[in-house]
Design a protein around this motif. Structure first.
Motif, PDB file in Angstrom:
ATOM      1  N   UNK A 181       0.649  -1.322  -0.030  1.00  0.00           N
ATOM      2  CA  UNK A 181       0.016  -0.031   0.622  1.00  0.00           C
ATOM      3  C   UNK A 181      -0.025   1.640  -0.203  1.00  0.00           C
ATOM      4  N   UNK A 182       2.089   1.013   0.497  1.00  0.00           N
ATOM      5  CA  UNK A 182       2.905   2.099   0.575  1.00  0.00           C
ATOM      6  C   UNK A 182       3.561   2.729  -0.264  1.00  0.00           C
ATOM      7  N   UNK A 183       3.654   1.827  -1.235  1.00  0.00           N
ATOM      8  CA  UNK A 183       4.755   1.971  -2.920  1.00  0.00           C
ATOM      9  C   UNK A 183       3.148   2.395  -3.417  1.00  0.00           C
ATOM     10  N   UNK A 184       1.843   1.668  -3.431  1.00  0.00           N
ATOM     11  CA  UNK A 184       1.212   2.359  -4.321  1.00  0.00           C
ATOM     12  C   UNK A 184       0.894   3.961  -4.835  1.00  0.00           C
ATOM     13  N   UNK A 185       1.029   4.113  -2.917  1.00  0.00           N
ATOM     14  CA  UNK A 185       0.475   5.703  -2.289  1.00  0.00           C
ATOM     15  C   UNK A 185       1.819   6.377  -3.202  1.00  0.00           C
ATOM     16  N   UNK A 186       3.386   5.664  -2.903  1.00  0.00           N
ATOM     17  CA  UNK A 186       4.342   6.586  -3.109  1.00  0.00           C
ATOM     18  C   UNK A 186       4.521   6.654  -4.618  1.00  0.00           C
ATOM     19  N   UNK A 187       3.265   5.719  -5.661  1.00  0.00           N
ATOM     20  CA  UNK A 187       3.764   5.548  -7.453  1.00  0.00           C
ATOM     21  C   UNK A 187       2.883   7.497  -7.821  1.00  0.00           C
ATOM     22  N   UNK A 188       1.978   7.478  -6.941  1.00  0.00           N
ATOM     23  CA  UNK A 188       0.789   8.331  -7.205  1.00  0.00           C
ATOM     24  C   UNK A 188       2.008  10.238  -6.864  1.00  0.00           C
ATOM     25  N   UNK A 189       2.399   9.378  -5.396  1.00  0.00           N
ATOM     26  CA  UNK A 189       2.991  10.521  -4.379  1.00  0.00           C
ATOM     27  C   UNK A 189       4.277  11.419  -5.599  1.00  0.00           C
ATOM     28  N   UNK A 190       5.502   9.956  -6.500  1.00  0.00           N
ATOM     29  CA  UNK A 190       5.580  10.549  -7.322  1.00  0.00           C
ATOM     30  C   UNK A 190       5.123  11.227  -8.662  1.00  0.00           C
ATOM     31  N   UNK A 191       3.951  11.320  -9.398  1.00  0.00           N
ATOM     32  CA  UNK A 191       3.312  11.295 -10.416  1.00  0.00           C
ATOM     33  C   UNK A 191       3.004  13.248  -9.546  1.00  0.00           C
ATOM     34  N   UNK A 192       2.543  13.423  -8.557  1.00  0.00           N
ATOM     35  CA  UNK A 192       1.896  14.351  -8.052  1.00  0.00           C
ATOM     36  C   UNK A 192       3.057  15.672  -7.634  1.00  0.00           C
ATOM     37  N   UNK A 193       4.276  15.224  -7.773  1.00  0.00           N
ATOM     38  CA  UNK A 193       5.623  15.950  -7.419  1.00  0.00           C
ATOM     39  C   UNK A 193       6.452  15.960  -9.054  1.00  0.00           C
ATOM     40  N   UNK A 194       6.805  15.169  -9.271  1.00  0.00           N
ATOM     41  CA  UNK A 194       7.184  15.294 -10.904  1.00  0.00           C
ATOM     42  C   UNK A 194       6.977  16.466 -11.823  1.00  0.00           C
ATOM     43  N   UNK A 195       5.977  16.935 -11.942  1.00  0.00           N
ATOM     44  CA  UNK A 195       5.564  17.467 -12.892  1.00  0.00           C
ATOM     45  C   UNK A 195       6.544  19.176 -11.997  1.00  0.00           C
ATOM     46  N   UNK A 196       6.253  19.397 -10.786  1.00  0.00           N
ATOM     47  CA  UNK A 196       7.078  20.408  -9.974  1.00  0.00           C
ATOM     48  C   UNK A 196       8.114  20.651 -10.742  1.00  0.00           C
ATOM     49  N   UNK A 197       8.572  19.671 -10.473  1.00  0.00           N
ATOM     50  CA  UNK A 197      10.262  19.013 -10.702  1.00  0.00           C
ATOM     51  C   UNK A 197      10.884  19.883 -12.088  1.00  0.00           C
ATOM     52  N   UNK A 198       9.866  19.017 -13.158  1.00  0.00           N
ATOM     53  CA  UNK A 198       9.533  19.501 -14.722  1.00  0.00           C
ATOM     54  C   UNK A 198       9.558  21.165 -14.697  1.00  0.00           C
ATOM     55  N   UNK A 199       8.691  21.405 -14.390  1.00  0.00           N
ATOM     56  CA  UNK A 199       7.940  23.350 -14.627  1.00  0.00           C
ATOM     57  C   UNK A 199       9.436  23.890 -14.337  1.00  0.00           C
ATOM     58  N   UNK A 200      10.399  23.857 -13.426  1.00  0.00           N
ATOM     59  CA  UNK A 200      11.400  24.797 -12.809  1.00  0.00           C
ATOM     60  C   UNK A 200      12.463  23.759 -13.403  1.00  0.00           C
ATOM     61  N   UNK A 201      12.355  22.640 -13.675  1.00  0.00           N
ATOM     62  CA  UNK A 201      13.763  22.132 -14.208  1.00  0.00           C
ATOM     63  C   UNK A 201      13.354  23.358 -15.874  1.00  0.00           C
ATOM     64  N   UNK A 202      12.630  22.757 -16.155  1.00  0.00           N
ATOM     65  CA  UNK A 202      12.768  23.096 -17.230  1.00  0.00           C
ATOM     66  C   UNK A 202      12.357  24.415 -18.073  1.00  0.00           C
TER      67      UNK A 202
END
Length: 151
Positions: free
Chosen positions: A123-144
């Motif tokens: 369940x924590x693995x699946x929750x973290x899958x969702x967490x990465x999905x919510x986190x990475x767009x902010x990184x990509x936006x700042x990175x680019x």
């Protein structure tokens, strides 16, 4: 063994820029919704092996999220991650920044160590899958985003 989460993403910037955005500018792009308090005064990633990843509250309290275990700029770093968990339950995250062309990078994330979480591992693995999905767009936006010199 529970299968690690693996996330690959292409970025329109150099590995050095992507690495610096993730590490040196961590507090600039990290979403407030991905913190313990939801309204920290700061989120901090201390560079180098043994460096802490944490949030600082407005009253100065520090809430640890993890600890850097490998540091190889601008190619990779790794950390033990225990946000909202006991330190003994920390999972392992490795982030690699691989050159694709002179101005493009392949971001490779491997998140493993779920077995330490016992019955809650899947369940924590699946929750973290969702967490990465919510986190990475902010990184990509700042990175680019255009730099000050490009604006």
């Amino acid at each position: 063994m529970i299968e690690p989460l693996r996330i690959d993403l292409d970025l329109d910037c150099t590995p050095a820029h992507a690495f610096a955005t993730w590490t040196a500018h961590f507090g600039r792009w990290w979403p407030l919704g991905h913190t313990v308090t939801g309204d920290p005064a700061a989120v901090v990633l201390e560079p180098g092996v043994g460096g802490r990843i944490y949030e600082r509250t407005h009253d100065g309290a520090e809430i640890d999220w993890g600890e850097i275990t490998a540091w190889d700029p601008p190619c990779r770093f790794a950390y033990r991650w225990h946000m909202r968990r006991d330190r003994a339950d920390a999972t392992d995250v490795e982030i690699r920044f691989l050159p694709v062309t002179a101005e493009a990078t392949r971001l490779e994330i491997t998140h493993s160590g779920w077995e330490r979480l016992g019955a809650e591992a899947q369940s924590w693995r699946e929750a973290n899958r969702g967490g990465w999905g919510g986190l990475l767009p902010a990184f990509v936006a700042d990175c680019t985003a255009p730099t000050e010199l490009e604006r």
